[in-house]
Design an enzyme around this catalytic site. Sequence first.
Site, short mmCIF file in Angstrom:
data_model
loop_
_atom_site.label_atom_id
_atom_site.label_comp_id
_atom_site.label_asym_id
_atom_site.label_seq_id
_atom_site.Cartn_x
_atom_site.Cartn_y
_atom_site.Cartn_z
N HIS A 238 0.85 -1.19 0.00
CA HIS A 238 0.00 0.00 0.00
C HIS A 238 0.89 1.25 0.00
O HIS A 238 2.12 1.14 0.09
CB HIS A 238 -1.00 -0.03 1.15
CG HIS A 238 -0.39 0.01 2.52
ND1 HIS A 238 0.25 1.12 3.04
CD2 HIS A 238 -0.32 -0.93 3.49
CE1 HIS A 238 0.67 0.85 4.25
NE2 HIS A 238 0.34 -0.39 4.56
N HIS B 139 3.86 1.83 2.38
CA HIS B 139 5.08 1.07 2.18
C HIS B 139 6.09 1.79 1.31
O HIS B 139 7.27 1.46 1.31
CB HIS B 139 4.77 -0.29 1.53
CG HIS B 139 4.07 -1.23 2.45
ND1 HIS B 139 2.91 -1.87 2.12
CD2 HIS B 139 4.37 -1.62 3.71
CE1 HIS B 139 2.52 -2.63 3.13
NE2 HIS B 139 3.38 -2.49 4.11
N CYS C 87 -0.11 -8.30 20.46
CA CYS C 87 -0.87 -7.70 19.35
C CYS C 87 -0.42 -8.40 18.08
O CYS C 87 0.74 -8.27 17.68
CB CYS C 87 -0.65 -6.20 19.24
SG CYS C 87 -1.39 -5.55 17.71
N CYS D 172 0.77 -5.90 15.27
CA CYS D 172 2.15 -5.42 15.45
C CYS D 172 3.12 -6.58 15.55
O CYS D 172 4.32 -6.38 15.54
CB CYS D 172 2.32 -4.61 16.73
SG CYS D 172 1.28 -3.17 16.91
N CYS E 257 -5.21 -2.19 20.61
CA CYS E 257 -4.04 -1.61 19.95
C CYS E 257 -4.45 -0.35 19.19
O CYS E 257 -5.32 -0.42 18.32
CB CYS E 257 -3.42 -2.62 18.99
SG CYS E 257 -2.15 -1.85 17.97
N HIS F 79 -3.92 -0.80 15.34
CA HIS F 79 -4.69 -1.79 14.58
C HIS F 79 -6.16 -1.87 14.98
O HIS F 79 -6.93 -2.61 14.35
CB HIS F 79 -4.02 -3.17 14.68
CG HIS F 79 -2.67 -3.17 14.04
ND1 HIS F 79 -1.50 -3.03 14.76
CD2 HIS F 79 -2.30 -3.24 12.74
CE1 HIS F 79 -0.48 -3.03 13.92
NE2 HIS F 79 -0.93 -3.16 12.70
N LYS G 214 -3.45 5.96 10.47
CA LYS G 214 -2.37 5.25 9.78
C LYS G 214 -2.96 4.33 8.71
O LYS G 214 -3.92 3.62 8.96
CB LYS G 214 -1.59 4.42 10.79
CG LYS G 214 -0.45 3.63 10.17
CD LYS G 214 0.17 2.66 11.15
CE LYS G 214 0.94 1.61 10.38
NZ LYS G 214 1.45 0.54 11.18
N LYS H 133 -2.95 -2.34 6.29
CA LYS H 133 -3.71 -3.47 5.76
C LYS H 133 -4.65 -4.01 6.82
O LYS H 133 -5.76 -4.41 6.52
CB LYS H 133 -2.73 -4.58 5.33
CG LYS H 133 -2.11 -4.32 3.99
CD LYS H 133 -1.06 -5.36 3.66
CE LYS H 133 0.21 -5.13 4.47
NZ LYS H 133 1.40 -5.78 3.92
N1 MSP Z 1 7.71 -6.66 8.89
C1 MSP Z 1 7.89 -5.52 9.70
C2 MSP Z 1 9.26 -4.89 9.48
C3 MSP Z 1 10.43 -5.79 9.75
S1 MSP Z 1 11.95 -4.98 9.49
C4 MSP Z 1 13.07 -6.02 10.11
C5 MSP Z 1 6.83 -4.48 9.39
N2 MSP Z 1 6.18 -4.63 8.22
S2 MSP Z 1 5.05 -3.63 7.70
O1 MSP Z 1 4.59 -4.16 6.46
O2 MSP Z 1 4.06 -3.43 8.72
O3 MSP Z 1 5.77 -2.25 7.50
C6 MSP Z 1 6.88 -2.15 6.63
C7 MSP Z 1 7.40 -0.72 6.59
O4 MSP Z 1 6.38 0.12 6.08
C8 MSP Z 1 7.74 -0.18 7.98
O5 MSP Z 1 8.86 0.68 7.92
C9 MSP Z 1 6.52 0.61 8.35
O6 MSP Z 1 6.75 1.65 9.26
C10 MSP Z 1 6.14 1.15 6.99
N3 MSP Z 1 4.75 1.54 6.94
C11 MSP Z 1 3.66 0.73 7.09
N4 MSP Z 1 2.55 1.50 7.02
C12 MSP Z 1 2.92 2.80 6.84
C13 MSP Z 1 2.24 3.99 6.65
N5 MSP Z 1 0.93 4.07 6.65
N6 MSP Z 1 3.00 5.09 6.41
C14 MSP Z 1 4.36 5.08 6.34
N7 MSP Z 1 5.03 3.97 6.53
C15 MSP Z 1 4.33 2.81 6.83
O7 MSP Z 1 6.64 -3.59 10.18
#
Ligand code: MSP
Length: 470
Positions: free
Chosen positions: A18, A21, A124, A127, A143, A146, A293, A296
Site C-alpha cells: 500500500h 510502504h 498484538c 504489530c 491496539c 490496529h 495510519k 492493511k
Molecule cells: N515486517 C515488519 C518490518 C520488519 S523490518 C526487520 C513491518 N512490516 S510492515 O509491512 O508493517 O511495514 C513495513 C514498513 O512500512 C515499515 O517501515 C513501516 O513503518 C512502513 N509503513 C507501514 N505503514 C505505513 C504507513 N501508513 N505510512 C508510512 N510507513 C508505513 O513492520
Amino acid sequence: MKNIYITTAIPYVNGAPHLGHAMDYCLADTCARYQKMLGNNVRLQAGTDEHGGKIYQKAKDLDVPVEEYVKENAERFQDFIRQLGVEYTDYVRTTDSDHERRCQEIWNKLKDHIYLEKYEGWYCAGCERFVTDKEYEENHGICPDHQKSYEHLEEENYYLRLSDFKDEIVRAIESGEMEIAPYYRRREILKLIADSPDVSISRPREQLTWGVPVPGDESQVMYVWIDALSNYITVLGYPEKDIADFWPAYAQFVGKDILRFHAIIWPAMLMGLGLPLPRHLISHGMVLADGQKMSKSIGNVVDPVEVLNRHGLDAFRYYFLRHVDTFADADYTAEKFEDAYNNELANDLGNLVQRLATLAKKNNFEMDEVELELPAEYKQLMDSFEFSKAFDYVWDKVQNINRRIDEEKPWSLAKNGESEKLKKCLTGLTNELLTVNMMLAPFLPTASEKIKAIFTNPIEPPEQPLFPKS
Ligand code: MSP
C-alpha cells in the site's frame, strides 16, 4: 570512496503493497542515489518478511497454502519496489533457506543471553508484538494502530536477556555511536529502554508453526521479529561471510511504528553477536488516510500502483519525498497529489525546462563545460537525512530561476542585439538549472536524466512537455 550500506524495513506479505510502504523505499533509494553521486560504493537491501501469526492466519482465512500465499505477495512487493525505481543490490525473503539457516546460527551465537520461561501477558498480532501490562492498561486493551483487542497469551517462551545490554544501548545512543533521526525520538526510545523487560523471542510450535524452528528445540519457533531483524546481516552472508566491508550499516530506514524494535531488540542482538551498531536509524512518519495510519489490518489502504500510474514515477516520488515531511505524519489525498503535480512539477519545473531550452535554441546558444558543485546547504540537509527540507531547498532554486528569467528578460536582450549580455544571461541560467538538476537527481531520477539530455549541446527543447498537465 566509502562503502555504504543502506537498509529498508522488510514488509509483511499479508496483502499487497500500500501507499505507506513506499516511504521506506523512496527515502532509502534517495539516500543511496545521493551517496552514489558523492562517489561512494553503495549497497541497498530490500526484502519481504514472510513469517508470523498474522500472515499464517490470513492465508488460512483465504484457504490458500501459506507458502503459495507468501510467494504470490512477495512477488507483488518485488514488482512494486522495481516500479518505484529502487536501485537495490541485495534482496532477501525470510523464507529463503539460506536466511533460515543463518537465523538459526545467529540464535546459537546468542545462546548465552537466552533463557526459557513462562510468558503470561498480552500480544498484538497486528504489530506482532508482546505488550506489557502497563501498555495494556494505557490503551484499554486495544491496539491504537490496529484497532484490535490484544490477545491474552499463556505459554512457555525463550527470552532474550535484554538486561545484559540495556546500559550499553543507552550509552551508544547517548554518545551518538548509533544516531536516531529525528533527534527528538531519542528521548522516547531512552524511556522505552528503561521500561523494557527481557524480550520474549519464541512461540510454542503448537500455537504457531509458521516460523524458523528454534535450533535444538523442536517445540518452539522463533518470534518473527528475531527472524526479521536478522535479515539485515543474513542478506550480506552473515555468519559465514565476513561482513566488515559493509557492516555497520550507514543508514537503516524504518517507520516510526517499528523504531522501538530497531533501537532496542536489534542493538541487543548485535551486541550479543559482537557486531557494531548501525550508524544511523532513521524513522519516518506515517502516511495517513483521513488522519489514521494507512494499514492493511485496518483496511483503509490506497493502491500505490494506481497512484504511480496517474502521472508516472517522478510525480509519485515528488509527492512522497517533498510533500510528506520526512519525519512527520502526513495525509495523502488525491487532490493534494494532483495540485502538486500540476502547480509545481508541471508549472514550475516542466515550464522552466521548456522555456529555457526554447530560448537557448532560438538564440543558437551553446553551453560551456563547467564543473558543477553541490551547494553546502543541500549537502548538510541530505547528510542529516532531512530529505523533504532538502527538496524544499531545491524547489526554491527552481522557482528562483523562473523569477530570474522574468527579471533578466533574455528575449529583450536578443531583440536589442545585446549578444554578450544575452550569452552571459543564458550561461548563468543554464548553469543554475544544471546545478538544480544535479540536486534533483536522487529524488527524480528519470526527469533529471531527461533534463540533462535536453541541456547537452545542441540544446533541444522536448517535443512533449516533461510533465503534461492533467
Ligand atoms: N515486517 C515488519 C518490518 C520488519 S523490518 C526487520 C513491518 N512490516 S510492515 O509491512 O508493517 O511495514 C513495513 C514498513 O512500512 C515499515 O517501515 C513501516 O513503518 C512502513 N509503513 C507501514 N505503514 C505505513 C504507513 N501508513 N505510512 C508510512 N510507513 C508505513 O513492520
